[in-house]
Design an enzyme around this catalytic site. Sequence first.
Site, PDB file in Angstrom:
ATOM      1  N   HIS A 246      35.655  27.903  49.459  1.00 30.60           N
ATOM      2  CA  HIS A 246      35.684  27.544  48.026  1.00 30.60           C
ATOM      3  C   HIS A 246      35.979  28.826  47.244  1.00 30.60           C
ATOM      4  CE1 HIS A 246      33.953  25.126  44.475  1.00 30.60           C
ATOM      5  NE2 HIS A 246      34.446  26.250  43.968  1.00 30.60           N
TER       6      HIS A 246
ATOM      7  N   HIS B  17      38.216  30.656  43.759  1.00 27.56           N
ATOM      8  CA  HIS B  17      39.084  30.632  42.582  1.00 27.56           C
ATOM      9  C   HIS B  17      39.922  31.911  42.562  1.00 27.56           C
ATOM     10  CE1 HIS B  17      36.944  27.231  40.699  1.00 27.56           C
ATOM     11  NE2 HIS B  17      35.913  27.735  41.346  1.00 27.56           N
ATOM     12  N   LEU B  18      41.242  31.735  42.654  1.00 29.79           N
ATOM     13  CA  LEU B  18      42.140  32.904  42.615  1.00 29.79           C
ATOM     14  C   LEU B  18      42.793  33.075  41.254  1.00 29.79           C
ATOM     15  CD1 LEU B  18      44.095  32.861  46.012  1.00 29.79           C
ATOM     16  CD2 LEU B  18      42.312  34.470  45.279  1.00 29.79           C
ATOM     17  N   ARG B  19      42.746  32.026  40.405  1.00 28.46           N
ATOM     18  CA  ARG B  19      43.454  32.043  39.110  1.00 28.46           C
ATOM     19  C   ARG B  19      44.953  32.257  39.325  1.00 28.46           C
ATOM     20  NH1 ARG B  19      38.696  29.930  37.590  1.00 28.46           N
ATOM     21  NH2 ARG B  19      37.117  31.467  37.064  1.00 28.46           N
TER      22      ARG B  19
ATOM     23  N   ASN C 213      41.703  24.464  39.590  1.00 28.99           N
ATOM     24  CA  ASN C 213      41.402  24.306  38.155  1.00 28.99           C
ATOM     25  C   ASN C 213      42.083  25.373  37.313  1.00 28.99           C
ATOM     26  OD1 ASN C 213      39.618  26.260  39.213  1.00 28.99           O
ATOM     27  ND2 ASN C 213      38.057  25.847  37.660  1.00 28.99           N
TER      28      ASN C 213
ATOM     29  N   LYS D 116      40.080  18.007  45.066  1.00 30.41           N
ATOM     30  CA  LYS D 116      38.876  18.444  44.361  1.00 30.41           C
ATOM     31  C   LYS D 116      38.543  17.465  43.243  1.00 30.41           C
ATOM     32  CE  LYS D 116      35.492  21.023  42.956  1.00 30.41           C
ATOM     33  NZ  LYS D 116      35.226  22.447  42.829  1.00 30.41           N
TER      34      LYS D 116
ATOM     35  N   HIS E 160      32.539  18.638  42.906  1.00 29.78           N
ATOM     36  CA  HIS E 160      31.641  19.355  41.995  1.00 29.78           C
ATOM     37  C   HIS E 160      30.565  18.352  41.588  1.00 29.78           C
ATOM     38  CE1 HIS E 160      30.640  22.487  38.914  1.00 29.78           C
ATOM     39  NE2 HIS E 160      29.933  21.439  38.508  1.00 29.78           N
TER      40      HIS E 160
ATOM     41  N   HIS F 298      29.225  24.062  46.561  1.00 31.61           N
ATOM     42  CA  HIS F 298      28.226  24.954  45.947  1.00 31.61           C
ATOM     43  C   HIS F 298      26.912  24.250  45.651  1.00 31.61           C
ATOM     44  CE1 HIS F 298      30.027  23.092  42.460  1.00 31.61           C
ATOM     45  NE2 HIS F 298      31.059  23.890  42.423  1.00 31.61           N
TER      46      HIS F 298
ATOM     47  N   LEU G 224      28.138  27.685  37.269  1.00 27.40           N
ATOM     48  CA  LEU G 224      27.813  26.262  37.361  1.00 27.40           C
ATOM     49  C   LEU G 224      28.116  25.740  38.752  1.00 27.40           C
ATOM     50  CD1 LEU G 224      29.138  25.086  33.896  1.00 27.40           C
ATOM     51  CD2 LEU G 224      26.746  25.233  34.626  1.00 27.40           C
TER      52      LEU G 224
ATOM     53  N   ASP H  85      32.747  30.420  45.989  1.00 27.89           N
ATOM     54  CA  ASP H  85      32.945  30.071  44.585  1.00 27.89           C
ATOM     55  C   ASP H  85      33.169  31.332  43.755  1.00 27.89           C
ATOM     56  OD1 ASP H  85      33.341  28.451  42.419  1.00 27.89           O
ATOM     57  OD2 ASP H  85      31.232  28.012  42.072  1.00 27.89           O
TER      58      ASP H  85
ATOM     59  N   HIS I 122      36.375  35.936  35.769  1.00 24.96           N
ATOM     60  CA  HIS I 122      36.725  35.777  34.351  1.00 24.96           C
ATOM     61  C   HIS I 122      36.869  37.182  33.772  1.00 24.96           C
ATOM     62  CE1 HIS I 122      35.790  31.439  33.853  1.00 24.96           C
ATOM     63  NE2 HIS I 122      34.864  31.657  34.760  1.00 24.96           N
TER      64      HIS I 122
ATOM     65  N   ALA J  21      31.400  30.372  32.675  1.00 27.34           N
ATOM     66  CA  ALA J  21      30.647  30.198  33.918  1.00 27.34           C
ATOM     67  C   ALA J  21      31.432  30.751  35.094  1.00 27.34           C
ATOM     68  CB  ALA J  21      30.354  28.723  34.144  1.00 27.34           C
TER      69      ALA J  21
HETATM   70  O1  DOR Z   1      30.679  28.811  37.688  1.00 29.69           O
HETATM   71  C1  DOR Z   1      31.687  28.195  37.903  1.00 29.69           C
HETATM   72  N1  DOR Z   1      32.906  28.722  37.649  1.00 29.69           N
HETATM   73  N2  DOR Z   1      31.606  26.949  38.384  1.00 29.69           N
HETATM   74  C2  DOR Z   1      32.678  26.156  38.524  1.00 29.69           C
HETATM   75  O2  DOR Z   1      32.520  25.026  38.934  1.00 29.69           O
HETATM   76  C3  DOR Z   1      34.011  26.620  38.095  1.00 29.69           C
HETATM   77  C4  DOR Z   1      34.085  28.082  38.107  1.00 29.69           C
HETATM   78  C5  DOR Z   1      35.295  28.642  37.394  1.00 29.69           C
HETATM   79  O3  DOR Z   1      36.389  28.092  37.562  1.00 29.69           O
HETATM   80  O4  DOR Z   1      35.143  29.638  36.704  1.00 29.69           O
HETATM   81 ZN    ZN Z   2      34.269  26.643  42.010  1.00 29.60          ZN
END
Ligand code: DOR
Ligand code: ZN
Length: 346
Positions: A14, A16-18, A42, A100, A137, A175, A220, A248, A252, A264
């Site tokens: 799990h 997130h690479l953006r 996302n 997802k 999620h 998560h 989250l 996860d 940011h 988050a």
């Molecule tokens: O804390 C989180 N950040 N929970 C998520 O489900 C998404 C993630 C994000 O994309 O930043």
């Molecule tokens: Zn996530």
Amino acid sequence: MTQSLTIRRPDDWHLHLRDGAMMETVLPETARHFGRAIIMPNLVPPVVTGADAAAYRDRILAALPADMTFEPLMTLYMTEETDPEDVRRAAASGLVKAVKLYPAGATTNSSSGVRDFDRIRGVLEVMAEIGLPLCVHGEVTDAEIDIFDREAVFIDRVLDPIRRKTPGLRVVMEHITTAQAADYVKGGDESLAATITVQHLMLERNDMLVGGMRPHYYCLPILKRRDHRDALVALATSGFERTFLGTDSAPHPTHRKEAECCAAGAFTAPIALSCIAEVFEAQGALDKFEAFVSLNGPAFYGLPVSDETRTLTKGDTVDFPATLDAGDDTVTVFDPGVPLHWHVSA
Ligand code: DOR
Ligand code: ZN
């Protein structure tokens, strides 16, 4: 006492690479250690179709430094308009490894997610038929449900009914953060698994809230009280086969974390394995570490384990940067607040 541990190369189930400059910064931090990762869809706009996923995979591979190997395992973002036949094609081609499910409004970039779960029945039926996992999620979004209860309520109100109506549907509870989720995955059959993050194994909500509020611990689902953390640690370190690491790691820009309304997500990729080793060592469970980070995930996803290895060696305190540059921004590296001792090498 074990001072060195050589294991199959881990995967992150799990991540997130953006995109763009942020991706260029964070991708090597994962690829240094992990051989593969399930890539969260996302983005804005989200990765909805097979064509979107192919284009995103190509951008990831283009950003990968030439001296690194890494395989992105792509996912699709479920919407109420998702076309079951597009999902079928994307899975059959080998491009997409999961879909997802974000309840609309549950978290970062989830506004295109699902409000009415009956509207995705056709997609779920196809996924059950072809064995494609649904990554969930698991939080309800109803305003009247307290944020600390949203995961447990989701299991009862949404997840369990979906699983009963869709026999054979493979589900990853992403998560997990509560004893209720740990119990639910343990009570499930071989179609059900759960990922656990670094921060939910290391921290409880007091760490985020006592003595001042620490925005880099806000993610989250939100950190829960200590007994929930203890239940997750017990599950992960027990050797239970249907749970595995999904960091996860969610970068940011620092200014979006240290803000009046904090985004988050915790950016854990650079030190994820050192943190997990610390957790397993404290439980006397280093013999279960490889299963959690390298073996259980491939088994659930039906993929081979890595034929490469990584070695963790116990030594002096691990040094890591407080921040990394990402274009015009910085991204702050998760700091668990305790010294780490496990160094990862190829
Ligand atoms: O804390 C989180 N950040 N929970 C998520 O489900 C998404 C993630 C994000 O994309 O930043
Ligand atoms: Zn996530």
